[in-house]
Design an enzyme around this catalytic site. Structure first.
Site, PDB file in Angstrom:
ATOM      1  N   CYS A  42       0.805  -1.221   0.000  1.00 52.49           N
ATOM      2  CA  CYS A  42       0.000   0.000   0.000  1.00 52.49           C
ATOM      3  C   CYS A  42       0.842   1.276   0.000  1.00 52.49           C
ATOM      4  O   CYS A  42       0.436   2.293  -0.574  1.00 52.49           O
ATOM      5  CB  CYS A  42      -0.953   0.002   1.184  1.00 52.49           C
ATOM      6  SG  CYS A  42      -0.168  -0.349   2.778  1.00 52.49           S
ATOM      7  N   GLN A  82       1.722   6.579   7.738  1.00 56.19           N
ATOM      8  CA  GLN A  82       0.776   5.568   7.288  1.00 56.19           C
ATOM      9  C   GLN A  82      -0.383   5.388   8.263  1.00 56.19           C
ATOM     10  O   GLN A  82      -0.192   5.336   9.482  1.00 56.19           O
ATOM     11  CB  GLN A  82       1.498   4.241   7.056  1.00 56.19           C
ATOM     12  CG  GLN A  82       2.537   4.346   5.952  1.00 56.19           C
ATOM     13  CD  GLN A  82       3.234   3.038   5.643  1.00 56.19           C
ATOM     14  OE1 GLN A  82       4.417   3.034   5.337  1.00 56.19           O
ATOM     15  NE2 GLN A  82       2.516   1.923   5.708  1.00 56.19           N
ATOM     16  N   HIS A 128      -2.436   6.959   3.234  1.00 60.46           N
ATOM     17  CA  HIS A 128      -1.001   7.044   3.501  1.00 60.46           C
ATOM     18  C   HIS A 128      -0.444   8.311   2.853  1.00 60.46           C
ATOM     19  O   HIS A 128      -0.538   8.488   1.631  1.00 60.46           O
ATOM     20  CB  HIS A 128      -0.271   5.835   2.919  1.00 60.46           C
ATOM     21  CG  HIS A 128      -0.524   4.549   3.651  1.00 60.46           C
ATOM     22  ND1 HIS A 128      -1.247   4.474   4.809  1.00 60.46           N
ATOM     23  CD2 HIS A 128      -0.135   3.270   3.364  1.00 60.46           C
ATOM     24  CE1 HIS A 128      -1.289   3.216   5.226  1.00 60.46           C
ATOM     25  NE2 HIS A 128      -0.616   2.473   4.357  1.00 60.46           N
ATOM     26  N   GLU A 135       8.066  -2.992   6.137  1.00 58.47           N
ATOM     27  CA  GLU A 135       7.489  -2.015   5.216  1.00 58.47           C
ATOM     28  C   GLU A 135       8.565  -1.301   4.398  1.00 58.47           C
ATOM     29  O   GLU A 135       8.408  -1.074   3.196  1.00 58.47           O
ATOM     30  CB  GLU A 135       6.665  -0.996   5.999  1.00 58.47           C
ATOM     31  CG  GLU A 135       5.658  -0.237   5.177  1.00 58.47           C
ATOM     32  CD  GLU A 135       4.377  -1.005   4.926  1.00 58.47           C
ATOM     33  OE1 GLU A 135       3.487  -0.459   4.270  1.00 58.47           O
ATOM     34  OE2 GLU A 135       4.273  -2.168   5.375  1.00 58.47           O
TER      35      GLU A 135
END
Length: 344
Positions: free
Chosen positions: A150, A176, A242, A202
């Site tokens: 994402c 985020q 985000h 991430e």
């Protein structure tokens, strides 16, 4: 033509968002839902703790949930959407593909595999043809396609437009939303009055997936882009959306107005869920903001603020809705691309 679809992991946060997007879809018909053994055999309305901000669709509520096993799913399903945890997806998704299913997956497992297409339709739709390599090498009748993480999917459409100026390096710091961790992923005691300056795995995803997405496919092999990406990922107390601060180093001089024009000229694609404008550029330096701008283009667009010149390139902020463009909506777009390109 109506395409019958199934959803793996249908009771989870991304699974629920998939149902919200797919139920009114003119091309797709929800025909099968799977979840854990504890949910199997129950109606979806009984099995799911529904948390999306629209009601459970009436025609989905009474569907009986199946176990996440290809033998338990109706073989009349044409396309599978997967929102499984990666630890489960790693084992289960190949079983579905070996059984002949085409799987459009949001799960992180296999995103970097050499023969698995990692696709943002507007950026690298040609990578979809890696399916031919995948089928030849693995002997699969079905196919596995992935959408990126994402946070990656928020930034990469902008990097793709910077490539015309000689993209060399990108530094990104993310803010985020908590929904990216799932409903139970971050407790209120952790995030209220706080910022979490680490999200496990991430940063690596952003640094590697970006290079694969921006790579070149010659019909047989994918060569990754040589851009150097460095990421710092942070969890903040917003629900969805985000926001990312990007610093890009460029080989060529690029005026801010030229970069903004390149963003506005980002290619679009003729798919039902694709936005008419992929990147919306705000002139107001206080934008984009998650609460105000996460739903740009129905949550399928990317928003940026004004571009600023730096000593070796440009700086800008970008934003996308992490559970729509960044997850469920990205899988739906890839499903539409699979249909358009004749892979079902």
């Amino acid at each position: 033509m109506s395409v019958r679809v199934g959803i793996l992991g249908a009771t989870g946060a991304v699974g629920q968002r998939l149902i919200q997007l797919l139920d009114p879809h003119p091309q797709f018909e929800i025909a099968a839902l799977t979840a854990s053994e504890s949910s199997a055999g129950r109606s979806y309305s009984d099995a799911a703790k529904w948390r999306v901000n629209t009601p459970i669709p009436a025609d989905v509520a009474d569907i009986t949930v199946s176990a996440t096993d290809p033998d338990e799913v109706d073989n009349d399903v044409d396309l599978i959407f997967s929102s499984l945890p990666s630890s489960v997806g790693e084992q289960v998704e190949p079983e579905f593909v070996e059984d002949g299913y085409v799987v459009s997956s949001n799960s992180s497992n296999s995103r970097l595999a050499e023969d698995v297409p990692l696709v943002i339709p507007e950026v690298n739709h040609d990578h979809l043809d890696l399916i031919e390599v995948q089928r030849d090498e693995r002997g699969w009748d079905g196919a596995l396609i992935k959408n990126p993480n994402c946070s990656t999917i928020t930034m990469v459409p902008t990097l793709a437009q910077l490539d015309q100026f000689g993209l060399e390096r990108a530094y990104v710091s993310t803010l985020q939303a908590v929904s990216g961790a799932g409903y139970d992923g971050v407790t209120s005691m952790e995030i209220i009055d706080n910022v979490l300056p680490h999200i496990g795995g991430e940063e690596e995803k952003m640094e590697t997936e970006s290079r694969k997405l921006l790579g070149e496919f010659d019909g047989a092999e994918l060569s990754w882009h040589d851009v150097d990406v460095t990421a710092s990922c942070n969890r903040v107390a917003t629900l969805d959306g985000h926001l990312e601060n990007v610093f890009a180093s460029l080989r060529e001089d690029a005026a801010p107005e030229d970069v903004e024009a390149a963003f506005r000229d980002a290619p679009t694609i003729d798919l039902h869920s694709a936005p008419d404008e992929l990147i919306k550029v705000f002139e107001d330096p206080s934008r984009p903001q998650p609460r105000l701008d996460r739903n740009v283009a129905g949550g399928q667009g990317v928003a940026t603020g004004p571009v600023q010149e730096t000593s070796d390139g440009v700086q800008y902020d970008c934003l996308a809705h992490n559970t729509i463009r960044g997850a469920a909506g990205a899988s739906v777009l890839n499903g539409e691309l699979l249909v358009e390109e004749g892979y079902l």
